[in-house]
Design an enzyme around this catalytic site. Sequence first.
Site, PDB file in Angstrom:
ATOM      1  N   CYS A  69     -36.981  49.845  98.132  1.00  0.00           N
ATOM      2  CA  CYS A  69     -36.744  50.851  99.177  1.00  0.00           C
ATOM      3  C   CYS A  69     -36.077  52.089  98.593  1.00  0.00           C
ATOM      4  O   CYS A  69     -35.099  51.985  97.847  1.00  0.00           O
ATOM      5  CB  CYS A  69     -35.877  50.262 100.289  1.00  0.00           C
ATOM      6  SG  CYS A  69     -35.624  51.416 101.673  1.00  0.00           S
ATOM      7  N   CYS A  73     -28.910  53.140 102.032  1.00  0.00           N
ATOM      8  CA  CYS A  73     -28.021  52.534 103.027  1.00  0.00           C
ATOM      9  C   CYS A  73     -27.003  51.623 102.334  1.00  0.00           C
ATOM     10  O   CYS A  73     -27.374  50.719 101.571  1.00  0.00           O
ATOM     11  CB  CYS A  73     -28.824  51.727 104.038  1.00  0.00           C
ATOM     12  SG  CYS A  73     -30.140  52.671 104.863  1.00  0.00           S
ATOM     13  N   CYS A  76     -27.188  47.613 102.708  1.00  0.00           N
ATOM     14  CA  CYS A  76     -28.471  46.925 102.538  1.00  0.00           C
ATOM     15  C   CYS A  76     -28.699  46.467 101.108  1.00  0.00           C
ATOM     16  O   CYS A  76     -28.626  47.256 100.161  1.00  0.00           O
ATOM     17  CB  CYS A  76     -29.605  47.830 102.988  1.00  0.00           C
ATOM     18  SG  CYS A  76     -31.218  46.996 102.940  1.00  0.00           S
ATOM     19  N   CYS A 113     -40.883  38.823 114.470  1.00  0.00           N
ATOM     20  CA  CYS A 113     -40.426  40.150 114.071  1.00  0.00           C
ATOM     21  C   CYS A 113     -40.867  40.401 112.633  1.00  0.00           C
ATOM     22  O   CYS A 113     -40.336  39.785 111.704  1.00  0.00           O
ATOM     23  CB  CYS A 113     -38.907  40.256 114.193  1.00  0.00           C
ATOM     24  SG  CYS A 113     -38.291  39.929 115.856  1.00  0.00           S
ATOM     25  N   CYS A 145     -43.000  42.004 117.212  1.00  0.00           N
ATOM     26  CA  CYS A 145     -42.129  43.166 117.070  1.00  0.00           C
ATOM     27  C   CYS A 145     -42.276  43.655 115.632  1.00  0.00           C
ATOM     28  O   CYS A 145     -42.154  42.869 114.695  1.00  0.00           O
ATOM     29  CB  CYS A 145     -40.680  42.802 117.365  1.00  0.00           C
ATOM     30  SG  CYS A 145     -39.506  44.166 117.128  1.00  0.00           S
ATOM     31  N   CYS A 205     -36.782  48.508 120.709  1.00  0.00           N
ATOM     32  CA  CYS A 205     -35.791  47.577 120.174  1.00  0.00           C
ATOM     33  C   CYS A 205     -34.938  48.354 119.192  1.00  0.00           C
ATOM     34  O   CYS A 205     -35.454  48.902 118.209  1.00  0.00           O
ATOM     35  CB  CYS A 205     -36.480  46.410 119.483  1.00  0.00           C
ATOM     36  SG  CYS A 205     -35.353  45.245 118.659  1.00  0.00           S
ATOM     37  N   ARG A 275     -29.300  40.514 121.349  1.00  0.00           N
ATOM     38  CA  ARG A 275     -29.575  39.467 120.370  1.00  0.00           C
ATOM     39  C   ARG A 275     -28.484  39.439 119.305  1.00  0.00           C
ATOM     40  O   ARG A 275     -28.223  40.451 118.650  1.00  0.00           O
ATOM     41  CB  ARG A 275     -30.946  39.710 119.723  1.00  0.00           C
ATOM     42  CG  ARG A 275     -31.371  38.648 118.738  1.00  0.00           C
ATOM     43  CD  ARG A 275     -32.874  38.683 118.488  1.00  0.00           C
ATOM     44  NE  ARG A 275     -33.360  39.959 117.983  1.00  0.00           N
ATOM     45  CZ  ARG A 275     -33.914  40.903 118.737  1.00  0.00           C
ATOM     46  NH1 ARG A 275     -34.031  40.728 120.053  1.00  0.00           N
ATOM     47  NH2 ARG A 275     -34.352  42.024 118.196  1.00  0.00           N
TER      48      ARG A 275
END
Length: 355
Positions: A69, A73, A76, A113, A145, A205, A275
């Site tokens: 990626c 962040c 992460c 998901c 999702c 979401c 959730r």
Amino acid sequence: MTDRSYDWQRLADRSLAGDVLTRDEAHAVLTASDDVLLDQLAAAYRVRRATWGNRVRLHFLLNAQSGLCPEDCGYCSQSKISTAEIEKYPMLAQDRIMEAADRAAALKAGTLCMVISGRTPGERVFGKVLDAVRAVREKHDLKICACLGLLNEEQVLRLKDAGVETVNHNLNTSANYTPEVVGTHTFEDRVNTVQAVKAAGMKTCSGGILGMGESDDDVIDLALSLRELDVKSVPVNFLIPVPGTSFAGIRELDPRRCLRILSLYRFLLPTQEIRISGGREVHLRSMQVMGLYPANSIFVGDYLTTQGQTARDDMRMIEDAGFVLETPDGEPLVGDPFEGVPEEYPRAPLPLVEV
């Protein structure tokens, strides 16, 4: 007014009436003493029960593309600045995705998901996602999702046509605290994706990660932003300080703090699906089941790069507390919830992090 005399049920009344808690009331929830925690949870459960009854919705998370990626962040393990020891792989082949879908169905999950790492999907990867969604929908009664990074409305519409019901894109934290978390995109970038999902007529979401060093005002502001965007499903993650990430040294959470946050989010987001997501086992520990009094949903199985407890342990926890599983169409599950659920299954590569 002291904690003992604070009328938490009055907050429940106001929440059920559609009123927004004042900032002072929100702060009172977050800063209350431990001896009134059960009173808070009872009030939050009243709000939860009005929409969700005693049902618990299960989601199954598939990390369909890991690592690699370009974002920075701090939380992460898949970011470009992370040195965490995780599996890194490009988009999974469709047969591997179908294996995950089979497991999701066996574990009684209502939603699969599908998550890929990265800023935004290229056309080749996006096409593979669409093909996989069609294949899963043809075989299983699972809602899908998709969490694919930053998206525009045209991409969202293509997902909708393929059979995706919900698109996830977390705000992660408040607008004010976002620059402390990430420098390669803005809070507005994330809001724009959520708005694109809403404009396409799909279910939104979006949630956050708590325990990253944010203030109580940031915790409150994130919930208010989600309310303003009318997000329908809200994953609440609690930071797992994975070694090798920028936030590896942050350890701010305990079970009571997590439960107060969940209660506040139920008061501010009365009808939303809330959730308990990443960090549930790490931070709630022996008090996990108490999170289901404000929240109505959990992930079953593992997370993106960290492991969860077994599905049977999750189901036993739900059953022991008198909750019932929810089917994909929103009805209480009839029959034995353990039927067909394997005793064990392959685990995520990372152990649980000590906090």
